[in-house]
Motif scaffolding. Structure first.
Motif, PDB file in Angstrom:
ATOM      1  N   THR A 153       0.842  -1.185   0.000  1.00  0.00           N
ATOM      2  CA  THR A 153       0.000   0.000   0.000  1.00  0.00           C
ATOM      3  C   THR A 153       0.885   1.245   0.000  1.00  0.00           C
ATOM      4  O   THR A 153       1.760   1.385   0.854  1.00  0.00           O
ATOM      5  N   SER A 154       0.649   2.138  -0.951  1.00  0.00           N
ATOM      6  CA  SER A 154       1.470   3.349  -1.017  1.00  0.00           C
ATOM      7  C   SER A 154       1.240   4.214   0.213  1.00  0.00           C
ATOM      8  O   SER A 154       0.192   4.138   0.852  1.00  0.00           O
ATOM      9  N   GLU A 155       2.202   5.051   0.503  1.00  0.00           N
ATOM     10  CA  GLU A 155       2.093   5.903   1.681  1.00  0.00           C
ATOM     11  C   GLU A 155       0.942   6.894   1.540  1.00  0.00           C
ATOM     12  O   GLU A 155       0.617   7.312   0.428  1.00  0.00           O
ATOM     13  N   ASP A 156       0.343   7.223   2.646  1.00  0.00           N
ATOM     14  CA  ASP A 156      -0.768   8.178   2.750  1.00  0.00           C
ATOM     15  C   ASP A 156      -2.090   7.640   2.200  1.00  0.00           C
ATOM     16  O   ASP A 156      -3.069   8.375   2.170  1.00  0.00           O
ATOM     17  N   ARG A 157      -2.140   6.378   1.774  1.00  0.00           N
ATOM     18  CA  ARG A 157      -3.388   5.850   1.249  1.00  0.00           C
ATOM     19  C   ARG A 157      -4.289   5.382   2.389  1.00  0.00           C
ATOM     20  O   ARG A 157      -3.821   4.891   3.412  1.00  0.00           O
ATOM     21  N   TYR A 158      -5.608   5.518   2.157  1.00  0.00           N
ATOM     22  CA  TYR A 158      -6.581   5.096   3.164  1.00  0.00           C
ATOM     23  C   TYR A 158      -7.003   3.655   2.904  1.00  0.00           C
ATOM     24  O   TYR A 158      -7.289   3.287   1.771  1.00  0.00           O
ATOM     25  N   THR A 159      -7.029   2.858   3.949  1.00  0.00           N
ATOM     26  CA  THR A 159      -7.607   1.519   3.883  1.00  0.00           C
ATOM     27  C   THR A 159      -8.439   1.343   5.145  1.00  0.00           C
ATOM     28  O   THR A 159      -8.469   2.242   6.003  1.00  0.00           O
ATOM     29  N   THR A 160      -9.127   0.196   5.271  1.00  0.00           N
ATOM     30  CA  THR A 160      -9.962   0.030   6.469  1.00  0.00           C
ATOM     31  C   THR A 160      -9.132   0.011   7.742  1.00  0.00           C
ATOM     32  O   THR A 160      -9.615   0.381   8.808  1.00  0.00           O
ATOM     33  N   THR A 161      -7.878  -0.434   7.670  1.00  0.00           N
ATOM     34  CA  THR A 161      -7.046  -0.448   8.880  1.00  0.00           C
ATOM     35  C   THR A 161      -6.132   0.766   8.974  1.00  0.00           C
ATOM     36  O   THR A 161      -5.405   0.912   9.950  1.00  0.00           O
ATOM     37  N   THR A 162      -6.136   1.623   7.978  1.00  0.00           N
ATOM     38  CA  THR A 162      -5.380   2.879   8.092  1.00  0.00           C
ATOM     39  C   THR A 162      -6.334   4.031   7.784  1.00  0.00           C
ATOM     40  O   THR A 162      -6.219   4.689   6.753  1.00  0.00           O
ATOM     41  N   PRO A 163      -7.287   4.279   8.688  1.00  0.00           N
ATOM     42  CA  PRO A 163      -8.289   5.314   8.399  1.00  0.00           C
ATOM     43  C   PRO A 163      -7.687   6.719   8.351  1.00  0.00           C
ATOM     44  O   PRO A 163      -8.305   7.631   7.811  1.00  0.00           O
ATOM     45  N   LEU A 164      -6.489   6.899   8.914  1.00  0.00           N
ATOM     46  CA  LEU A 164      -5.860   8.224   8.885  1.00  0.00           C
ATOM     47  C   LEU A 164      -4.771   8.291   7.802  1.00  0.00           C
ATOM     48  O   LEU A 164      -3.977   9.219   7.768  1.00  0.00           O
ATOM     49  N   GLY A 165      -4.711   7.278   6.981  1.00  0.00           N
ATOM     50  CA  GLY A 165      -3.669   7.259   5.951  1.00  0.00           C
ATOM     51  C   GLY A 165      -2.539   6.338   6.363  1.00  0.00           C
ATOM     52  O   GLY A 165      -2.164   6.292   7.545  1.00  0.00           O
ATOM     53  N   ASN A 166      -1.992   5.628   5.390  1.00  0.00           N
ATOM     54  CA  ASN A 166      -0.931   4.663   5.678  1.00  0.00           C
ATOM     55  C   ASN A 166       0.375   5.394   5.983  1.00  0.00           C
ATOM     56  O   ASN A 166       0.791   6.263   5.227  1.00  0.00           O
ATOM     57  N   THR A 167       1.010   5.034   7.090  1.00  0.00           N
ATOM     58  CA  THR A 167       2.276   5.688   7.433  1.00  0.00           C
ATOM     59  C   THR A 167       3.471   4.769   7.220  1.00  0.00           C
ATOM     60  O   THR A 167       4.607   5.181   7.408  1.00  0.00           O
ATOM     61  N   GLU A 168       3.193   3.498   6.847  1.00  0.00           N
ATOM     62  CA  GLU A 168       4.310   2.572   6.644  1.00  0.00           C
ATOM     63  C   GLU A 168       4.851   2.725   5.222  1.00  0.00           C
ATOM     64  O   GLU A 168       4.104   2.992   4.297  1.00  0.00           O
ATOM     65  N   ALA A 169       6.146   2.513   5.082  1.00  0.00           N
ATOM     66  CA  ALA A 169       6.728   2.503   3.734  1.00  0.00           C
ATOM     67  C   ALA A 169       6.328   1.209   3.044  1.00  0.00           C
ATOM     68  O   ALA A 169       6.119   0.197   3.684  1.00  0.00           O
ATOM     69  N   ALA A 170       6.204   1.271   1.742  1.00  0.00           N
ATOM     70  CA  ALA A 170       5.740   0.104   0.987  1.00  0.00           C
ATOM     71  C   ALA A 170       6.918  -0.645   0.382  1.00  0.00           C
ATOM     72  O   ALA A 170       7.965  -0.074   0.107  1.00  0.00           O
ATOM     73  N   PHE A 171       6.707  -1.950   0.202  1.00  0.00           N
ATOM     74  CA  PHE A 171       7.715  -2.791  -0.423  1.00  0.00           C
ATOM     75  C   PHE A 171       7.840  -2.476  -1.899  1.00  0.00           C
ATOM     76  O   PHE A 171       6.845  -2.226  -2.565  1.00  0.00           O
ATOM     77  N   ASP A 172       9.054  -2.533  -2.424  1.00  0.00           N
ATOM     78  CA  ASP A 172       9.242  -2.639  -3.866  1.00  0.00           C
ATOM     79  C   ASP A 172       9.547  -4.110  -4.120  1.00  0.00           C
ATOM     80  O   ASP A 172      10.678  -4.564  -3.960  1.00  0.00           O
ATOM     81  N   ALA A 173       8.510  -4.855  -4.501  1.00  0.00           N
ATOM     82  CA  ALA A 173       8.633  -6.313  -4.579  1.00  0.00           C
ATOM     83  C   ALA A 173       9.700  -6.741  -5.572  1.00  0.00           C
ATOM     84  O   ALA A 173      10.392  -7.733  -5.367  1.00  0.00           O
ATOM     85  N   CYS A 174       9.828  -5.981  -6.661  1.00  0.00           N
ATOM     86  CA  CYS A 174      10.792  -6.383  -7.687  1.00  0.00           C
ATOM     87  C   CYS A 174      12.218  -6.263  -7.184  1.00  0.00           C
ATOM     88  O   CYS A 174      13.066  -7.109  -7.457  1.00  0.00           O
ATOM     89  N   ARG A 175      12.465  -5.180  -6.429  1.00  0.00           N
ATOM     90  CA  ARG A 175      13.827  -5.026  -5.901  1.00  0.00           C
ATOM     91  C   ARG A 175      14.121  -6.086  -4.847  1.00  0.00           C
ATOM     92  O   ARG A 175      15.251  -6.555  -4.718  1.00  0.00           O
ATOM     93  N   LEU A 176      13.064  -6.460  -4.117  1.00  0.00           N
ATOM     94  CA  LEU A 176      13.219  -7.530  -3.127  1.00  0.00           C
ATOM     95  C   LEU A 176      13.593  -8.835  -3.820  1.00  0.00           C
ATOM     96  O   LEU A 176      14.551  -9.516  -3.422  1.00  0.00           O
ATOM     97  N   ALA A 177      12.850  -9.161  -4.884  1.00  0.00           N
ATOM     98  CA  ALA A 177      13.102 -10.418  -5.594  1.00  0.00           C
ATOM     99  C   ALA A 177      14.485 -10.407  -6.226  1.00  0.00           C
ATOM    100  O   ALA A 177      15.202 -11.409  -6.207  1.00  0.00           O
ATOM    101  N   GLU A 178      14.847  -9.248  -6.764  1.00  0.00           N
ATOM    102  CA  GLU A 178      16.162  -9.141  -7.403  1.00  0.00           C
ATOM    103  C   GLU A 178      17.271  -9.370  -6.382  1.00  0.00           C
ATOM    104  O   GLU A 178      18.219 -10.124  -6.624  1.00  0.00           O
ATOM    105  N   ALA A 179      17.119  -8.715  -5.210  1.00  0.00           N
ATOM    106  CA  ALA A 179      18.143  -8.839  -4.179  1.00  0.00           C
ATOM    107  C   ALA A 179      18.226 -10.261  -3.660  1.00  0.00           C
ATOM    108  O   ALA A 179      19.299 -10.744  -3.311  1.00  0.00           O
ATOM    109  N   ALA A 180      17.066 -10.953  -3.632  1.00  0.00           N
ATOM    110  CA  ALA A 180      17.079 -12.320  -3.124  1.00  0.00           C
ATOM    111  C   ALA A 180      17.620 -13.298  -4.161  1.00  0.00           C
ATOM    112  O   ALA A 180      17.785 -14.469  -3.853  1.00  0.00           O
ATOM    113  N   GLY A 181      17.850 -12.838  -5.368  1.00  0.00           N
ATOM    114  CA  GLY A 181      18.519 -13.678  -6.359  1.00  0.00           C
ATOM    115  C   GLY A 181      17.647 -14.256  -7.437  1.00  0.00           C
ATOM    116  O   GLY A 181      18.042 -15.219  -8.100  1.00  0.00           O
ATOM    117  N   ALA A 182      16.459 -13.720  -7.642  1.00  0.00           N
ATOM    118  CA  ALA A 182      15.570 -14.256  -8.681  1.00  0.00           C
ATOM    119  C   ALA A 182      16.234 -14.140 -10.049  1.00  0.00           C
ATOM    120  O   ALA A 182      16.956 -13.178 -10.325  1.00  0.00           O
TER     121      ALA A 182
END
Lengths: 289, 309
Positions: A153-182
């Motif tokens: 979930t991108s930062e500042d986005r509203y979801t049912t569990t982030t009614p004030l906006g998301n404050t967590e940083a989001a994963f870049d899944a592709c960079r994660l997979a690349e770093a893990a050796g895909a």
């Protein structure tokens, strides 16, 4: 058909028999359960299209899917399909591929399924580099369970569990997979269906672990809460936000997971495929006995 | 003609073409030559906003004394066009009954000439043939310079071929032309450009010797069609769209994404094809329908069915 034969066909479309998605679907389950305008349906078509153009026999395809909206896609495909437990499709697929290397194993998973509940399985699947294709449908939210915040979930986005906006940083899944050796990492948006099809074709033909992030849209739950418009506007904005490969190096000072995402083949990593290495090791161990 | 006293009025050369062809390069070469021969030169151009693919023109005026930088309509001595439609657009700027007309017969079809996007549809491009135009002009040359340049090995040397023809019309010494061209083209392409220049001069010389009209547009019969498209009879016109209302979930994607705007949601909020005539069968609606409700048929059978509907 052997792996090399598939690769040979990877480049050209079979003009003899035109692609008809209807022959790849289980018609008795339609209309499918996805909400109106959900991009997952477009991604499903692109996957079927890629399989069609690679001329893989339906009996040789094994689709493994997890839990979530994305997990349900497997049920609609007229091939060998497994609907597995939450977060574990990659683990099931690894076992399946090791036992039946002749099968073309494709994993359909979602952002929550793949990065949160099954995050551990993802990095180890990347690390092993087993010949599996993982298609991760990223709609930035847990759609099926009611719209909770997900790891992408991108930062500042509203979801049912982030009614004030998301404050967590989001994963870049592709960079994660690349770093893990895909072996093969790519990303595409659903609105570019033929391009997505070509990317999936390359990924399936690749001998090694291929990870494809498909940017999908969740109109009903995520789009509505965040005022992102209806599905046409959502898929168009994905297109305007993406950055094709040619932009590489132009954008600097990116945040952890920028909203403007690079697309296309992001990286390849020529490493030995695990299944082959494993079988060779077993064979030599048997000879020693 | 190359004497200062001869020109009481400035000589007007109008260079026109499409962005990216080298209109500005041609006019700069000409302006530099005039300057080196000791004339006063004024050159003005429209470029930039055209980017690649839009119209570009450049006025070059030289003589003993030049006041205005632009050429009055109807007083152009030489019109040098790098593209056929641009040539026709500017042909009425030529001096009536006197001006020299030099044009490439290459067609670059502008986007707005392709309004009908059906496969195989005719583009709204000029239908005048070089014969029709040249018969109305005193001194006219039309040739497939792009094709000649392609045979030389670099399509982009087409403008230098036209410069070769222009050089025969203006009668500056050949060495000056060759010298200035070598200075203006990229160093790697000097040889091919000089070859192209020679070929242009050679072609013009043969045409001058042979006053036959047909020789003046040699190669033009080899023209490629204006819009390279599939054959008309190849299931081009007939497209059938199957929309399954039971599977359609009214998401509106097909309606909004259709480039021809020929779909809409009906009163039950199911997608329907409202204007079958405008459907080009591009398949965007089929690809983007998340519910697999739309199928595009482009087979001859579908064509038959579509006719009956």
């Amino acid at each position: 058909m052997t792996k090399t034969a598939i690769k040979k066909n990877a480049g050209k479309a079979s003009s003899k028999n035109a692609f008809d998605v209807m022959s790849y679907l289980r018609h008795d389950l339609f209309p499918h359960f996805l909400c109106p305008g959900c991009g997952h349906g477009i991604a499903l078509r692109a996957l079927m299209w890629a399989i069609h153009e690679l001329e893989i026999d339906k009996d040789r395809i094994a689709i493994v899917s997890g839990i979530g909206c994305s997990g349900r896609l497997g049920a609609y495909i007229d091939a060998n399909t497994f609907h597995t437990t939450h977060g574990r499709p990659l683990a099931f697929a690894a076992g399946l591929k090791l036992a039946r290397p002749d099968l073309e194993v494709i994993v359909i998973t979602g952002d929550g399924d793949c990065l949160a509940i099954g995050g551990n399985h993802l990095i180890h699947a990347c690390r092993r580099n087993l010949d599996i294709t993982c298609m991760m449908l990223n709609n930035e939210v847990y759609g099926m369970t009611g719209g909770q915040v997900s790891p992408t979930t991108s930062e500042d986005r509203y979801t049912t569990t982030t009614p004030l906006g998301n404050t967590e940083a989001a994963f870049d899944a592709c960079r994660l997979a690349e770093a893990a050796g895909a072996g093969f990492v790519g990303r595409e948006v659903t609105v570019q269906t033929p391009t997505l099809k070509n990317l999936l074709k390359d990924a399936i033909a690749y001998n090694g672990f291929s990870f494809i992030e498909v940017i999908s849209d969740c109109t009903e739950i995520y789009g509505r809460k965040n005022d992102l418009g209806n599905s046409p506007e959502m898929i168009l904005s994905q297109k305007s936000q993406m950055r094709p490969n040619s932009y590489g190096g132009v954008i600097v000072d990116e945040p952890f997971r920028p909203n403007a995402l690079p697309t296309g083949v992001l990286s390849t990593n020529a490493r030995p495929e695990y299944g082959e290495t494993y079988r060779n090791a077993m064979a030599s161990a048997k000879r020693k006995k | 003609m190359d004497t200062k006293t001869k020109y009481k009025e400035p000589v007007n050369v109008l260079v026109v073409g499409v962005g990216g062809q080298g209109v500005i390069m041609v006019s700069k070469v000409l302006a530099t030559i005039c300057q080196e021969r000791g004339y006063q030169v004024k050159q003005s151009e429209v470029h930039g906003m055209a980017k690649r693919g839009g119209g570009v023109f450049s006025h070059v005026r030289y003589g003993e004394q030049v006041f205005s930088p632009t050429i009055p309509k109807g007083s152009t001595d030489v019109l040098l066009a790098l593209e056929w439609a641009e040539a026709l657009r500017w042909v009425n700027h030529l001096k009536p009954g006197e001006g020299t007309f030099i044009s490439d017969t290459q067609h670059i079809v502008p986007p707005f000439a392709c309004r009908n996007r059906k496969r195989g549809a005719e583009a709204g491009y000029s239908r005048e043939t070089p014969d029709q135009i040249l018969s109305r002009i005193k001194d006219g040359f039309a040739l497939d310079a792009t094709g000649m340049a392609r045979e030389l090995g670099n399509e982009r040397a087409a403008n230098t071929i036209l410069l070769g023809i222009l050089s025969t019309a203006l009668e500056f010494p050949e060495d000056t032309w060759r010298d200035v061209i070598s200075r203006f083209v990229p160093p790697k392409t000097v040889d091919i450009n000089l070859q192209a220049f020679d070929q242009g001069r050679e072609w013009a010389r043969t045409v001058h010797e042979n006053s036959d009209l047909a020789a003046r547009h040699r190669r033009s019969e080899k023209l490629a069609p204006a819009v390279p498209g599939p054959d008309r009879d190849e299931m081009s016109d007939f497209v059938q769209l199957d929309i399954n209302p039971d599977w359609c979930k009214s998401c509106d994607i097909c309606v909004k994404m259709c480039p021809e705007r020929c779909l809409k949601l009906d009163d039950r909020l199911k997608a329907v094809l409202t204007e079958p005539d405008r459907c080009t069968g591009c398949r965007i609606c089929e690809w983007l329908c998340p519910d697999f409700a739309i199928t595009v048929h482009r087979t001859p059978e579908a064509a038959q069915a579509a006719v009956r509907v």
